[in-house]
Enzyme design. Structure first.
Site: not given
Length: 937
Positions: A186, A227, A401
């Site tokens: 990520d 994230h 996600s």
């Protein structure tokens, strides 16, 4: 555009246009607002963006790194090294070409492609990869958010989620992810986050964007690189530390690969997918191509090879496990079959459901989805609690996600239960243990093997307890076979509205034992279609058992005329079915209003690729005894069955001449039919083989067999044993090549269990040092330490006391800086927690917050954290937007600091409108109007 739902209580939303907020018709220059409103429509009509080329190349050069260096130097390039684990593929860089350009590079350096040692090259294009977090709607920011982990407590009386994922039940059985390594691909992870630091694993981490070993995210005012940290918390946030949450695998090791915070190219993806595949067990990715309803994209040549390397070589040959979020393009009508990452047989594609079991607005439907977890839904449904950037927590994580790291954590529990699971074993386990529960979908169906499956949710909601219980007793599935059915290359026009049907009749490679597929796993359709508007197509596949998979749904936003070229659609809906029979492909063209229906598409060619096993994956059959004539053995034989009625008249055979010569020395007292060892009627010592392999008498049994003295036969040892004392897997004395002898259990294993290492010279599993959980090559060469020890330079060192840290250079515990309560190094920038009366600011512990910061209490922390004031404030109190002093060039208006600037083109009426509507207090309008008015006083 009007909002999709009523606004929640709270502050008044910003105005949509000037004319709707009390401005008279005579107000000047309304065209400003019209331009703003027209911008989205103008932008949507723009042509698709052109590719962006970088000054990086992927090059295939034979002859090793030295040859690659010479080729690079000869053409003005710099060889940055091998790409991941891909042999003969190198990363070249050219400093004299444009860093980013819409045109592919030209000039003398392009003669590289004509170099005889260069087999292939590709100038790297920037790929758009988006994080799969559902967009928050600002209208609902002030809605109440539940702060507890509701998805772990569905059994509670007042819970709206009726079905458990049974994570707590798996914990109660003792599985928490211990000794399993998970890495998040990520934008980086905050390794010093109090809830991640205890489980952070530097060996499972790397910064591909920065080319170093620190995966920490890049910090900015927007906190856009949050994230990866959020995903990491869901997997392995520490337990019982009074901070944030409990991760699903709270004793697993967690790492991060920072690779999304920069240009994403094929080289970047291949490097990221190939980081330490023999150390990392699970790679979790919650990103992919644009979920915009019109993109068709997937892994490039190098990334595909990295996937293949991982499943063949990763985890010492058991296969790396890649978990992928299925996509968030539901609102745009996207279909995850157009995403080559979720559509791959090598990835576990994971979908989401809401707490009520409804389809979330962002969900993409496709036939490649394997399983589902809970996640966010509509504005009134709860979101997911997890770790957040700057050592915070959030209750706002959303989208698919969430689901990929959740499943990665649950798989970590299964790997703790059985660390010998292969990458295919894990997929089989998810198929067997996931369940429809209360998930609402109109397309649930039972396939030909009895599995219930849906395009929304795959095989259903994951069940952690069922997964670990099944994993604990699991036997590896038979080897994977691949059968390619003959390609149909006859071009066919696709009639408008009607369905084009074409069939393929296959025996599933029954004539080739190494390719034969009887029981299906993945089914891939490779297809080429030309079409004037790709989004008008729908494609289905019907198996011989009658199971119908939707390979592609109509996509309203996909106006591309590129069609599909050798695109691979994959379905798991036929899992467990028989492969042999007639397969039907259906292609339908439903023209949209913006297209001329007279222009037809064409199915150019298609082929069927079947993956599965020749034997049933879940049952073992005992081998049938041979019915042919056998050597007479010294054990009693069964009496033949008596037939009813008179026996049939036997033919009288011609008399054969009887052998009267010397028998072989190994022949027994019943004689022989000839002089060789395979013509004995019984044996002195042992008989070897059977009637099909020409049974013969031997004095001793060869390797792989043991002598059964009672039956006077050589019987086969258990698979893997070279010498043994019996058939049992626990009766091995030595092992075949590729296996190691576990002396404590007398078994032969392909991988030595935790606490032992493989001695290659002796082919033995030997005990690690008592402080080591895992080691390699030598007893003290550790990779994982037992509780109470830390890893340093391959050795396990006792943990340091509070207020100290482990110094890997000096191999001892050193004192933290006096401002730190706990730390990872000696400097003040390496504190984890601050000492009493100190505050945490910019990774340092300070006696008081500096100018432009204010102190704030953080639950679970022994100290306050200094938060940054609004960018225009010189100082603030209690909140970032509660300014007490402004920077130079700004004027204080209430608690906000506004640009102190005038402009001659703003008249009194316009400024009065700005003031009366308090637009300057709304950050969105500061740049549009506030700089045109003098607001001081």
């Amino acid at each position: 555009m009007p909002p999709r739902a009523p606004p929640a209580p709270g502050p008044r939303p910003p105005p949509r246009a000037a004319g709707r907020h009390g401005l008279s018709p005579l107000a000047p220059r309304p065209w400003r607002w019209l331009l703003l409103l027209a911008l989205p429509a103008v932008c949507s009509a723009l042509p698709p963006p052109r590719p962006v080329y970088t000054n990086h190349w992927a090059v295939q050069v034979l002859g090793g790194p030295g040859a690659a260096d010479r080729v690079a130097a000869a053409h003005g390039y710099l060889n940055l090294g091998q790409i991941g684990n891909l042999d003969d593929y190198y990363h070249f860089y050219h400093s004299k070409t444009f860093k980013r350009s819409t045109l592919s590079s030209r000039g003398p350096h392009t003669f590289l492609r004509m170099d005889p040692q260069v087999k292939w090259l590709q100038q790297q294009e920037v790929k758009r990869r988006v994080k799969r977090q559902a967009r928050s709607d600002s209208l609902y920011f002030n809605d109440p958010i539940w702060s507890n982990m509701w998805y772990m407590h569905c059994a509670d009386k007042n819970s709206r989620c009726r079905s458990e994922m049974n994570v707590q039940a798996a914990w109660k059985r003792g599985y928490t992810g211990k000794n399993v390594v998970v890495t998040i691909l990520d934008d980086g992870i905050e390794r010093n986050h109090p809830d991640l630091a205890p489980n952070y694993d530097s060996y499972a981490s790397y910064d591909v964007n920065g080319n170093d070993y620190d995966p920490s995210p890049r910090y900015d005012a927007s906190n856009e690189n949050k994230h990866g940290t959020r995903c990491a918390g869901e997997v392995a946030a520490s337990a019982n530390n009074s901070y944030c949450i409990v991760g699903i695998a709270y004793n697993a090791k967690i790492g991060g690969i920072r690779m999304l915070d920069g240009d994403v190219t094929d080289v970047v993806e291949a490097k990221s997918l190939g980081i330490r595949p023999n150390y990392i067990d699970i790679y979790s990715a919650s990103w992919g191509p644009d979920d915009d309803g019109k993109t068709v994209d997937g892994p490039g040549r190098l990334a595909k090879q990295a996937f293949e390397y991982g499943i063949k070589k990763g985890r010492q040959g058991l296969g790396s496990i890649f978990v992928w979020a299925s996509g968030n393009g539901g609102r745009e009508g996207d279909h995850c079959s157009c995403d080559g990452y979720t559509n791959s047989i090598y990835t576990i594609s994971v979908s989401s459901t809401t707490e009520n079991g409804h389809k979330p607005w962002y969900l993409e439907e496709c036939a490649s989805t394997l399983a589902t977890t809970y996640s966010s839904g509509a504005f009134y449904e709860r979101k997911i609690v997890t770790t957040d950037l700057r050592q915070r927590c959030t209750d706002g994580h959303t989208g698919t996600s969430v689901s990929a790291p959740m499943v990665a954590g649950i798989i970590a529990l299964a790997l703790e239960a059985n660390n010998q699971l292969t990458w295919r074993d894990v997929q089989h386990l998810l198929v067997k243990t996931s369940r429809p529960a209360h998930l609402k979908a109109s397309d649930w169906k039972v396939n030909g093997a009895g599995h219930k499956v849906s395009h929304l949710y795959g095989f259903g909601l994951v069940d952690a307890e069922a997964l670990v219980l099944e994993a604990r007793k699991w036997t590896a599935v038979p080897s994977q076979h691949m059968c390619v059915a003959t390609a149909d290359k006859r071009p066919r026009s696709i009639p408008v509205v009607q369905v084009l049907r074409t069939t393929a009749l296959t025996n599933a490679c029954a004539d080739h034992s190494d390719q034969r597929v009887v029981y299906l796993e993945h089914v891939v359709v490779r297809i080429s279609i030309s079409h004037p508007r790709r989004g008008d197509l729908q494609i289905h596949l019907i198996s011989p058992s009658g199971t119908k998979s939707q390979l592609l749904a109509k996509r309203l936003l996909d106006f591309s005329n590129e069609g599909f070229t050798n695109w691979e659609f994959m379905t798991v809906h036929c899992w467990g079915e028989k492969a042999e029979g007639e397969w039907t492909l259906e292609v339908q063209d439903i023209p949209s209003q913006v297209r001329n229906p007279e222009k037809q598409g064409k199915l150019k060619e298609w082929s069927l690729i079947l993956y599965g096993t020749a034997e049933h994956p879940y049952r073992t059959f005992s081998s049938h005894q041979s019915r042919s004539r056998m050597l007479e053995l010294s054990v009693p034989e069964q009496e033949p069955l008596k037939a009813e009625g008179p026996p049939p008249q036997a033919e009288t055979p011609e008399e054969e001449e009887e052998y009267t010569g010397v028998c072989h020395p190994e022949c027994g007292d019943k004689g022989c039919d000839g002089p060789s060892a395979d013509q004995c009627l019984n044996c002195v010592h042992f008989s070897l083989g059977n009637s099909k392999t020409n049974r013969k008498c031997v004095s001793e049994c060869p390797l792989g067999y043991f002598g059964d003295t009672a039956a006077r036969r050589c019987r086969r040892c258990h698979k893997g044993c070279e010498t043994c004392t019996g058939r049992s897997p626990t009766q091995c004395l030595s092992c075949r090549r590729g296996f190691y002898h576990h002396q404590e259990t007398n078994t032969c294993v392909t991988l030595c269990p935790a606490g032992l290492y493989a001695d290659e010279s002796q082919r033995l599993c030997l005990r690690c040092h008592p402080s080591c959980q895992k080691c390699v090559d030598e007893p003290e060469k550790s990779t994982v330490c037992k509780e109470g020890f830390s890893l340093a330079r391959g050795s396990c060192i006792p943990d340091c006391e509070p207020g100290t840290y482990f110094d890997s250079e000096l191999i001892r515990c050193g004192e933290c800086h006096h401002t730190c309560r706990t730390c990872v190094g000696p400097s003040r920038e390496e504190c984890i927690h601050c000492a009493k009366s100190f505050h945490f600011q910019d990774w340092k512990c300070v006696p008081a917050c500096g100018e432009g910061f204010y102190p704030e209490e953080m639950p679970g922390l022994p100290h306050k954290v200094c938060r940054r004031c609004d960018e225009n404030c010189l100082s603030c109190e209690g909140s970032s937007r509660n300014c007490s002093r402004c920077k130079a060039g700004f004027t204080q208006l209430g608690t906000s600091c506004i640009t102190n600037h005038t402009c001659s083109n703003a008249d009194e009426t316009f400024c009065e409108m700005v003031k009366s509507n308090r637009l300057c207090e709304r950050k969105l309008f500061i740049q549009f109007c506030c700089r045109t008015c003098l607001l001081a006083g």
